[in-house]
Design an enzyme around this catalytic site. Structure first.
Site, mmCIF file in Angstrom:
data_model
loop_
_atom_site.group_PDB
_atom_site.id
_atom_site.type_symbol
_atom_site.label_atom_id
_atom_site.label_comp_id
_atom_site.label_asym_id
_atom_site.label_seq_id
_atom_site.Cartn_x
_atom_site.Cartn_y
_atom_site.Cartn_z
ATOM 1 N N LYS A 266 -0.542 -2.762 -11.328
ATOM 2 C CA LYS A 266 0.901 -2.877 -10.329
ATOM 3 C C LYS A 266 1.018 -4.396 -10.414
ATOM 4 C CE LYS A 266 -0.027 1.156 -9.308
ATOM 5 N NZ LYS A 266 -1.025 1.995 -8.291
ATOM 6 N N TRP B 267 -5.884 7.579 -0.983
ATOM 7 C CA TRP B 267 -5.348 8.015 -2.119
ATOM 8 C C TRP B 267 -6.066 9.064 -2.768
ATOM 9 C CZ3 TRP B 267 -7.835 5.793 -7.279
ATOM 10 C CH2 TRP B 267 -6.890 6.196 -8.415
ATOM 11 N N ASP C 30 -11.626 -1.172 -2.723
ATOM 12 C CA ASP C 30 -10.666 -0.675 -3.589
ATOM 13 C C ASP C 30 -9.442 -1.684 -3.690
ATOM 14 O OD1 ASP C 30 -9.410 0.299 -5.861
ATOM 15 O OD2 ASP C 30 -8.634 2.258 -4.802
HETATM 16 N N1 PLP Z 1 -6.968 2.767 -5.944
HETATM 17 C C1 PLP Z 1 -5.589 2.716 -5.382
HETATM 18 C C2 PLP Z 1 -5.523 2.792 -3.724
HETATM 19 C C3 PLP Z 1 -4.353 3.158 -6.003
HETATM 20 O O1 PLP Z 1 -3.254 3.327 -5.233
HETATM 21 C C4 PLP Z 1 -4.372 3.235 -7.319
HETATM 22 C C5 PLP Z 1 -2.943 3.376 -8.014
HETATM 23 O O2 PLP Z 1 -2.165 4.002 -7.798
HETATM 24 C C6 PLP Z 1 -5.716 3.165 -8.153
HETATM 25 C C7 PLP Z 1 -6.614 2.477 -7.619
HETATM 26 C C8 PLP Z 1 -5.675 3.173 -9.719
HETATM 27 O O3 PLP Z 1 -5.003 2.205 -10.363
HETATM 28 P P1 PLP Z 1 -5.120 2.206 -11.931
HETATM 29 O O4 PLP Z 1 -3.629 2.640 -12.104
HETATM 30 O O5 PLP Z 1 -5.372 0.703 -12.447
HETATM 31 O O6 PLP Z 1 -6.224 3.000 -12.496
#
Ligand code: PLP
Length: 399
Positions: A248, A132, A213
């Protein structure tokens, strides 16, 4: 002259830029496969029943909006912890799990990164190749050197498991290894349970620090199934850091609900760690907001709402799986020679589809179908209204 004159224009976020381009596209038939949010069968962002019912309950008893504790609401933190580990996990009963409420998964990564930078200043960070986008940025901003470990194997459309393990074995003790608990973003490729066993064994024997994560719990194989990786590492009795996101899984993107959990080796260590996490939070945003965490806490702590939520989460998960299956069979039925069956074994919202940058550009230019240049498509943006069009267009660019 302005004191801000030296400020340079930052590059646009590539994925948000794609959405801007999509919105400006005047073609009537267009599909945005670039986004990272779940759309229902009508392509709309869902408002879950469990969330609506929790909100109705909260509104029935109006309450003043005081400050929350720096580390967030205790009932929320406890529920978030139980979702990861199971409520009777030894790390919890022995006081070795510290959980603080954060501003989404991103906030958990940021607080975790700032905390680690202060207390493990010698450590480097490694993330998967690819990962990410924000992983690198968050850890670099916190002051870390960020490297990568091999992950995606383009030839097999799967995991470069040997490359990954070999790299982890070469890392100095104390290196922070960012792992995706499930539903790897951007590839959709996860290690198998047996591969996780081996990864965990290397992490333990090399004395590495896993930073897991968890942004998609419940989108892979199920709420409990998706927690297996976290529980595997938690069972080793080593230090583990976990960022959780409910963006999500509750479709609460804008409420910013997440949690950061650190596993320690004793209750005394937990108390010290918590005291420092609070300082990190205090100097960032003082304390977290109330509304989103109250919704999640109400759902998780009310058995009938928790059950309803699990059903709705299962619906989202199954719909994505169904779209994977239908996409693969439609492409085969259209006579595309390329074997796309790997899309079926990928998990979560995303798929590294194998589309080349040229094919992605053709999909955009000729068909109004927007995907990320890497070939990443958001499978949850597919629905019965656009699936045939997407399959036919993909078939065209494979001719
Ligand atoms: N980590 C990963 C791998 C993600 O894909 C995302 C969101 O796309 C996040 C963290 C972040 O999530 P949040 O929207 O709750 O900050």
């Amino acid at each position: 002259s302005s004191l801000f004159a030296p400020v340079e224009l930052a590059p646009r976020d590539p994925i948000l830029g794609l959405t801007e381009q999509f919105n400006a596209d005047t073609r009537t038939q267009k599909v945005n496969l670039g986004v990272g949010v779940y759309g229902d069968e009508n392509g709309r962002l869902p408002l879950l029943q469990a969330v609506q019912q929790a909100e109705a309950r909260l509104l029935a008893t109006p309450r003043p909006r005081g400050y929350q504790p720096i580390d967030g609401a205790p009932a929320y933190n406890k529920a978030a912890q139980a979702l990861l580990l199971g409520s009777d996990h030894a790390a919890i009963t022995e006081g070795r799990a510290v959980t603080v409420q954060t501003l989404g998964g991103t906030g958990a990564l940021k607080i975790g990164a700032d905390f680690l930078r202060q207390w493990l200043p010698q450590a480097d960070v490694v993330i998967s190749n690819p990962s990410w986008e924000n992983h690198r940025a968050i850890f670099e901003r916190a002051g870390f050197n960020v490297g990568t470990y091999p992950y995606y194997d383009a030839d097999s459309h799967g995991l470069d498991f040997e490359g990954m393990v070999k790299h982890l074995e070469s890392l100095p003790a104390g290196t922070i290894v960012v792992l995706h608990a499930c539903c790897h973003n951007p590839t959709g490729v996860d290690p198998t349970p047996e591969q996780w066993q081996r990864i965990a064994a290397v992490v333990q024997s090399r004395g590495l620090l896993p930073f897991i994560d968890m942004a998609y719990q419940g989108f892979g194989d199920g709420l409990q199934e998706d927690a297996a990786t976290v529980r595997l590492f938690a069972g080793l009795g080593i230090n583990v850091v976990i960022s959780s996101s409910f963006s999500k899984s509750f479709s609460l993107y804008g409420e910013r609900v997440g949690a950061l959990t650190l596993l320690t080796t004793s209750a005394d260590e937990s108390a010290r760690v918590l005291s420092q996490l609070k300082r990190t939070i205090r100097t960032n945003y003082s304390n977290p907001p109330t509304h989103g965490s109250a919704i999640v806490s109400t759902v998780l702590n009310t058995p009938e709402l928790a059950q309803l939520w699990e059903q709705e989460l299962a619906q989202m998960r199954n719909r994505i799986r169904d779209m994977r299956g239908q996409l693969v069979s439609k492409l085969a039925a259209l006579g595309v020679q390329q074997d796309f069956s790997f899309i079926l074994s990928q998990r979560g919202m995303f798929s590294y589809s194998g589309l080349s940058p040229e094919q992605v550009a053709r999909l955009c230019n000729e068909f109004g179908i927007y995907a990320v240049g890497t070939g990443r498509i958001c499978v949850s943006a597919l629905n019965p209204n656009n699936l045939d069009y997407v399959a036919q267009s993909v078939a065209q660019v494979y001719k």
